[in-house]
Enzyme design. Structure first.
Site, mmCIF file in Angstrom:
data_model
loop_
_atom_site.group_PDB
_atom_site.id
_atom_site.type_symbol
_atom_site.label_atom_id
_atom_site.label_comp_id
_atom_site.label_asym_id
_atom_site.label_seq_id
_atom_site.Cartn_x
_atom_site.Cartn_y
_atom_site.Cartn_z
ATOM 1 N N GLY A 115 0.752 -1.267 -0.108
ATOM 2 C CA GLY A 115 -0.145 -0.059 0.153
ATOM 3 C C GLY A 115 0.926 1.078 -0.022
ATOM 4 N N GLY B 183 1.538 4.519 -0.599
ATOM 5 C CA GLY B 183 1.054 5.819 -0.851
ATOM 6 C C GLY B 183 2.219 6.797 -0.189
ATOM 7 C CB ALA B 184 2.189 9.834 1.207
ATOM 8 C CG ASN C 236 -4.099 7.163 10.325
ATOM 9 O OD1 ASN C 236 -3.126 7.296 10.935
ATOM 10 N ND2 ASN C 236 -4.339 7.825 9.252
ATOM 11 C CE LYS D 85 -1.421 8.935 13.689
ATOM 12 N NZ LYS D 85 -0.778 7.875 12.756
ATOM 13 C CG ASN E 14 -5.023 9.778 13.354
ATOM 14 O OD1 ASN E 14 -4.360 10.864 12.979
ATOM 15 N ND2 ASN E 14 -4.414 8.696 13.137
ATOM 16 C CG ASN F 66 -7.245 12.526 9.921
ATOM 17 O OD1 ASN F 66 -7.085 13.147 9.215
ATOM 18 N ND2 ASN F 66 -6.532 11.483 10.417
#
Length: 313
Positions: free
Chosen positions: A7, A9-10, A103, A186, A190, A194
């Site tokens: 996965g 991604g960034a 996350n 965390k 979030n 978020n």
């Protein structure tokens, strides 16, 4: 030690790129439109971890038999965890370790259910990453080192080796004996920031406004009630102590960060809200604890998902 990033991604590209630049074997697994530019031009990393271009990064759109990793860094969205684990099963060995760097709450349980607790580790990343363009990642902000831990809380030789490799590659990391506490910490961060960043279209620093922070206070109060009913041990004895920590220690170094949920909303993509505030809603129902603010947040994000998806060409 051979790494496979599932996965990419960034976050996945940043971790994988740093490890590859450090001389470790890495395979990035991600969508072809993101992997092709990396294969053709290399992976560019900028920001607080330094500037570098990593050439000849191995990429693929799906895991293959020849990859055979020692360690998998699972960096998919939380709603894709089960599918990703099923895709990994045919290409990993009985000794492969899968580390969730995702996350939300519950990813480690999904991995362990399919692969066993002995092949599963938890991770907590509180660093910001942005994909500026395909093949270009900026490491934007960080509030703490990456925490990695065994599910049973032991500090094992393999855990210490992985953390040493991370640090050697320029990824600040720490082995911990209480990873579930870090994951919940965390998740509090979030869940507080978020979705409100996405709803109000602002960076985290703007959420220190008294009106926004009043909403955060209620989100956290409900989360603490649910955690207590669930028997979850947190680092803070009461919500006010956590809120002081959030206001004074966590938001300032990440003040200019715009949430990944906001980027998902802007792109008409599904968010991870069910693994963030949605967890508090589900556990609240389980224990008969009202969570009206978290439920309103979940419904608001789902509305934005549907609204913007309907407007996409």
């Amino acid at each position: 030690m051979r790494f496979l990033v599932m996965g990419a991604g960034a976050l996945g590209c940043a971790f994988g790129g740093m490890l590859a630049d450090g001389g470790y074997e890495v395979v990035l697994i991600g969508r072809e439109r993101y992997m092709r530019p990396i294969k053709e031009r290399g992976l560019k990393i900028t920001g607080i971890w330094g500037k570098r271009i990593i050439r000849d990064v191995v990429t693929a759109s799906k895991p293959e038999q020849e990859h055979r990793p020692d360690v998998v860094l699972l960096t998919t969205k939380s709603f894709d965890t089960e599918r990703a684990v099923m895709d990994l099963k045919p290409v990993i060995s009985r000794d492969t370790i899968v580390i969730s760097l995702q996350n939300g709450i519950g990813n480690e349980e999904i991995i362990a259910r399919h692969l066993g607790e002995g092949r599963t580790m938890g991770g907590m990343v509180i660093t910001g990453f942005e994909m500026r363009a395909p093949g270009e990642v900026e490491v934007t902000v960080s509030a703490d080192t990456t925490k990695i831990g065994e599910l049973d809380g032991s500090i094992t030789e393999r855990l210490e080796e992985i953390v040493a490799i991370f640090n050697d590659a320029g990824i600040p990391a720490e082995a911990v004996n209480n990873i579930n506490m870090h994951i919940w910490a965390k998740s509090l961060y979030n869940a507080a920031l978020n979705p409100l960043s996405a709803i109000f279209r602002v960076n985290y620093g703007r959420l220190l406004d008294s009106n926004a922070f009043a909403i955060i206070r209620e989100i956290i109060k409900e989360a603490f009630e649910v955690a207590a009913a669930e028997g979850i041990k947190l680092f803070w004895d009461d919500p006010e102590r956590y809120l002081d920590h959030l206001k004074n220690s966590l938001i300032p170094p990440t003040a200019r960060h715009r949430s990944s949920m906001l980027r998902d909303i802007e792109r008409g993509k599904k968010t991870e809200i069910d693994f963030l505030n949605g967890v508090f809603v589900r556990l609240g129902r389980k224990h008969g604890i009202p969570t009206p603010v978290n439920e309103t947040i979940v419904r608001s994000i789902r509305f934005l998902e549907g609204l913007l998806q309907s407007q996409m060409p």
